[in-house]
Design a protein around this motif. Structure first.
Motif, PDB file in Angstrom:
ATOM      1  N   ARG A  59     -42.029  -4.569 -21.249  1.00 34.22           N
ATOM      2  CA  ARG A  59     -43.439  -4.577 -20.825  1.00 34.22           C
ATOM      3  C   ARG A  59     -44.211  -5.538 -21.734  1.00 34.22           C
ATOM      4  O   ARG A  59     -44.076  -5.490 -22.959  1.00 34.22           O
ATOM      5  CB  ARG A  59     -44.034  -3.172 -20.911  1.00 34.22           C
ATOM      6  CG  ARG A  59     -45.515  -3.097 -20.477  1.00 34.22           C
ATOM      7  CD  ARG A  59     -45.995  -1.662 -20.427  1.00 34.22           C
ATOM      8  NE  ARG A  59     -47.431  -1.586 -20.155  1.00 34.22           N
ATOM      9  CZ  ARG A  59     -48.104  -0.444 -19.939  1.00 34.22           C
ATOM     10  NH1 ARG A  59     -47.468   0.705 -19.962  1.00 34.22           N
ATOM     11  NH2 ARG A  59     -49.404  -0.465 -19.708  1.00 34.22           N
ATOM     12  N   GLU A  61     -47.583  -6.539 -23.164  1.00 35.87           N
ATOM     13  CA  GLU A  61     -48.981  -6.230 -23.426  1.00 35.87           C
ATOM     14  C   GLU A  61     -49.405  -6.956 -24.699  1.00 35.87           C
ATOM     15  O   GLU A  61     -48.784  -6.779 -25.755  1.00 35.87           O
ATOM     16  CB  GLU A  61     -49.193  -4.721 -23.595  1.00 35.87           C
ATOM     17  CG  GLU A  61     -48.949  -3.891 -22.339  1.00 35.87           C
ATOM     18  CD  GLU A  61     -50.085  -3.999 -21.331  1.00 35.87           C
ATOM     19  OE1 GLU A  61     -51.084  -4.697 -21.618  1.00 35.87           O
ATOM     20  OE2 GLU A  61     -49.976  -3.372 -20.255  1.00 35.87           O
ATOM     21  N   ASP A  89     -50.401  -5.078 -18.188  1.00 37.26           N
ATOM     22  CA  ASP A  89     -49.095  -5.223 -17.531  1.00 37.26           C
ATOM     23  C   ASP A  89     -48.511  -3.880 -17.107  1.00 37.26           C
ATOM     24  O   ASP A  89     -47.318  -3.634 -17.258  1.00 37.26           O
ATOM     25  CB  ASP A  89     -48.132  -5.965 -18.471  1.00 37.26           C
ATOM     26  CG  ASP A  89     -46.813  -6.337 -17.789  1.00 37.26           C
ATOM     27  OD1 ASP A  89     -46.831  -6.582 -16.568  1.00 37.26           O
ATOM     28  OD2 ASP A  89     -45.783  -6.360 -18.470  1.00 37.26           O
ATOM     29  N   ASP A  91     -47.044  -1.382 -14.542  1.00 36.23           N
ATOM     30  CA  ASP A  91     -46.374  -1.432 -13.237  1.00 36.23           C
ATOM     31  C   ASP A  91     -45.976  -0.007 -12.867  1.00 36.23           C
ATOM     32  O   ASP A  91     -44.999   0.532 -13.387  1.00 36.23           O
ATOM     33  CB  ASP A  91     -45.148  -2.335 -13.307  1.00 36.23           C
ATOM     34  CG  ASP A  91     -44.388  -2.408 -11.978  1.00 36.23           C
ATOM     35  OD1 ASP A  91     -44.887  -1.839 -10.979  1.00 36.23           O
ATOM     36  OD2 ASP A  91     -43.295  -2.999 -11.950  1.00 36.23           O
TER      37      ASP A  91
END
Length: 356
Positions: A59, A61, A89, A91
């Motif tokens: 991920r 970020e 970010d 999801d």
């Protein structure tokens, strides 16, 4: 939701969810006049953030901090300091597929039992993303502690079967697992990558050492320094055990082996050993504060597991998405933050303990 605040004189309240709009913290009790800028906070957030190496979640970020209040012309004003990070970010698509299933090792079932409703996107409030606020607040605590020449340093002591044999603080940030032993760090990386390849995960041990802590911190009997340190680090997601000093090893010692003998060194009271981890009777004794915490293997694994759904029907689950195969490396700055927050709270409280 109760339970989102920590500390008495230096108090923090974290807020936000893993897949919400943002995450943040409010800090109360920071004295006025402390020089503070966003870069002071950012350096610790960068150590905690996602996607920083091959052994962490993918991920992405940036975790760019914004100070919203409590600072004027580069100094704290004594009013609440509010800090915010926007989630960029998240999801949630993978969680839509399993929202009715209870993930083994996670808080899905217990949150349902407590609240009757939960944010299933990445665990919501139970996600380790909440710890971003702790690290931001911890950075302020470290700045305050530094004024009294107190330092807080954490590292990965163990991953799976691999334990650091030597402790070199200068080595910690030179490898991606934050291990103070370069040779052991290589073995840790190999083990984590193998677990990831197999769709599995590993646990580990994080150690935090606080140097320069004066004797006298701690509030007997229920607010002992070691009791509050234990509460602070146990509140970190995935932590399942805490040791102070020699910890569980003391069960194998005799009293003569375990007792830290007092001595005078350079006209200062000290002890010849530090099995107590710097705390006696719940009060700091001037030696290094040593705290170890064990983190369990990451619960989200890409292996098929048996579970049940919200109606109690047997099912199978495979948790896809982006997860850390071992949380220990990213838990280091979080553990540092909780130790720093506990120490600064007790340092401020200690100023009221006597007149001279």
């Amino acid at each position: 939701m109760a339970g989102s605040s920590y500390g008495q004189l230096f108090k923090i309240t974290t807020w936000g969810e893993s897949h919400g709009s943002g995450i943040g913290v409010v800090v109360e009790g920071c004295p006025a006049g402390l020089p503070l800028k966003e870069s002071d906070i950012q350096k610790d957030l960068d150590r905690r953030k996602t996607g920083q190496s091959k052994v962490t979640t993918t991920r992405k970020e940036g975790d760019l901090i914004q100070i919203m209040s409590g600072v004027f012309k580069g100094k704290t004003t004594g009013t609440p300091i509010s800090m915010l990070v926007i989630n960029k970010d998240a999801d949630s698509s993978k969680y839509e597929l399993i929202k009715h299933l209870y993930r083994p090792g996670h808080a899905d079932y217990t949150y349902d039992m407590k609240y009757g409703f939960r944010d299933y996107r990445g665990g919501g409030r139970s996600s380790a993303r909440e710890t971003l606020g702790r690290v931001a607040a911890g950075a302020i605590a470290k700045k305050l502690l530094a004024r009294d020449k107190i330092t807080v340093t954490g590292f990965t002591r163990q991953v799976g079967p691999h334990t650091a044999k030597t402790i070199n603080f200068k080595e910690i940030e030179k490898n991606i697992v934050r291990c103070p032993d370069a040779k052991t760090a290589e073995k840790m990386v190999e083990a984590i990558m193998q677990a990831r390849k197999e769709g599995d995960s590993l646990g580990g041990v994080v150690e935090v050492v606080a140097k320069g802590v004066p004797a006298g911190l701690g509030e007997p009997v229920f607010d002992k320094l070691d009791a509050d340190l234990a509460k602070g680090v146990m509140s970190i997601p995935a932590v399942k055990g805490v040791e102070i000093g020699a910890g569980f090893e003391t069960a194998t010692m005799t009293g003569s082996e375990c007792n830290d003998v007092f001595a005078m060194k350079n006209k200062k009271t000290t002890t010849q050993t530090n099995n107590a981890g710097g705390i006696l009777g719940g009060i700091s004794n001037g030696m290094d504060i040593v705290v170890k915490l064990v983190v369990k293997p990451t619960s989200s694994i890409n292996k098929a597991q048996e579970t049940i759904n919200q109606k109690g029907k047997k099912s199978e689950i495979r948790v896809e998405g982006r997860h850390d195969p071992c949380v220990a490396p990213r838990a280091v700055p979080i553990a540092e933050a909780m130790v720093a927050l506990t120490l600064i709270d007790h340092l401020l409280r200690n100023k009221t303990s006597r007149l001279t």
